[in-house]
Design an enzyme around this catalytic site. Structure first.
Site, PDB file in Angstrom:
ATOM      1  N   LYS A  27       0.851  -1.200   0.000  1.00 23.66           N
ATOM      2  CA  LYS A  27       0.000   0.000   0.000  1.00 23.66           C
ATOM      3  C   LYS A  27       0.879   1.239   0.000  1.00 23.66           C
ATOM      4  CE  LYS A  27       0.847   1.351   4.418  1.00 23.66           C
ATOM      5  NZ  LYS A  27       1.504   2.642   4.793  1.00 23.66           N
TER       6      LYS A  27
ATOM      7  N   SER B  23       1.321  -6.486   7.033  1.00 28.00           N
ATOM      8  CA  SER B  23      -0.110  -6.347   7.304  1.00 28.00           C
ATOM      9  C   SER B  23      -0.937  -6.987   6.198  1.00 28.00           C
ATOM     10  CB  SER B  23      -0.476  -4.866   7.443  1.00 28.00           C
ATOM     11  OG  SER B  23       0.202  -4.272   8.533  1.00 28.00           O
TER      12      SER B  23
ATOM     13  N   ASP C  15      -2.681  -1.399  10.375  1.00 26.19           N
ATOM     14  CA  ASP C  15      -2.854  -1.324   8.922  1.00 26.19           C
ATOM     15  C   ASP C  15      -3.616  -2.515   8.357  1.00 26.19           C
ATOM     16  OD1 ASP C  15      -1.584   1.089   8.628  1.00 26.19           O
ATOM     17  OD2 ASP C  15       0.337   0.248   7.986  1.00 26.19           O
TER      18      ASP C  15
END
Length: 267
Positions: free
Chosen positions: A8, A99, A132
């Site tokens: 991300k 995550s 996250d």
């Protein structure tokens, strides 16, 4: 079952204030990228966890994928599985790779064994594994508030860019970065900025401290900007830096050696 947990990026990250529970209240726009790890989950005669690719430092505790499996086993009986994680996303780089691996383990187990959990329920489990983690259950483009676990899905921008993602191999302690950031709650919410349709308005509050401590990271961002990036920033608390371009730039050798992903990307 083979899954691809994505890295991300933070399109803007504001630290608003320090909360009474010692966490910081944040406001950030997170978006998944085409750069992924590879996760294989298959039934087995006994539990087995294999990790290849980038070496993940171990402190003797279970990997996040194993923690995700253990969390679901508190709720339902799950037979033995073999989990093979091929790590391609750098560790501790502000890209959320660990995550993503944890959340995709939850998603994969839910599908493989038909556990019947909804996305909301999976997000609740994921929140116990890390701040996250819930983002990766639905992915896409989302605004995250609270300590990062309060999510609101945002419509896709349908904008195409050439993404350059750099990792200098510098470890930035998230705890140290948070302890040195200067909170500021007197700014418009990031989803309001997003509506202005100008991604260059975003800022990352961690950059001030991190760039002071690690000038090489700031230099990477400046070089991307000089090459014509529409937007360049550090992701999370670092140390990865990314640039969004209208077309593929001609990266100098000083950056090429740190490039971990380049390619077309639509937000």
């Amino acid at each position: 079952m083979i899954l691809f947990p994505p890295a991300k990026l933070n399109l803007g990250l504001h630290i608003l204030f320090k909360r009474k529970d010692a966490y910081h209240e944040i406001d950030t726009i997170m978006v998944e990228t085409p750069f992924t790890d590879v996760l294989e989950i298959t039934p087995a005669e006994q539990d087995e966890f294999i990790q290849t690719g980038i070496e993940v430092p171990s402190d003797g505790t279970p990997n996040l994928c194993q923690k995700a499996l253990n969390r679901l086993r508190l709720e339902k009986e799950i037979p033995p599985v073999r989990i093979h994680l091929r790590k391609q996303i750098p560790v501790g780089a502000g890209l959320g790779g660990g995550s993503a691996d944890a959340s995709f383990t939850l998603k994969g187990l839910n599908e493989l064994f038909e556990l019947g959990y909804s996305d909301i329920e999976l997000e609740s489990f994921a929140a116990e594994l890390g701040s996250d983690c819930p983002f990766f259950i639905r992915g896409g483009l989302q605004r995250a508030t609270g300590r990062g676990e309060l999510l609101s899905k945002l419509p896709a921008l349908h904008k195409k860019y050439w993404l350059v993602l750099l990792n200098p191999g510098i470890h930035v302690s998230t705890a140290v970065a948070y302890s040195n950031v200067l909170p500021d709650s007197a700014r418009p919410p990031l989803d309001h900025l997003l509506k202005k349709n100008d991604i260059s308005l975003f800022t990352n509050d961690f950059e001030t401290f991190v760039f002071q401590e690690f000038p090489a990271i700031e230099q990477m961002k400046m070089t991307l900007s000089d090459l014509g990036a529409i937007y360049a920033a550090m992701s999370g608390s670092g140390s990865s830096v990314f640039g969004l371009f209208d077309q593929c730039p001609n990266l100098p050798n000083s950056l090429t050696q740190f490039a971990i992903f380049q390619g077309d990307w639509e937000i």
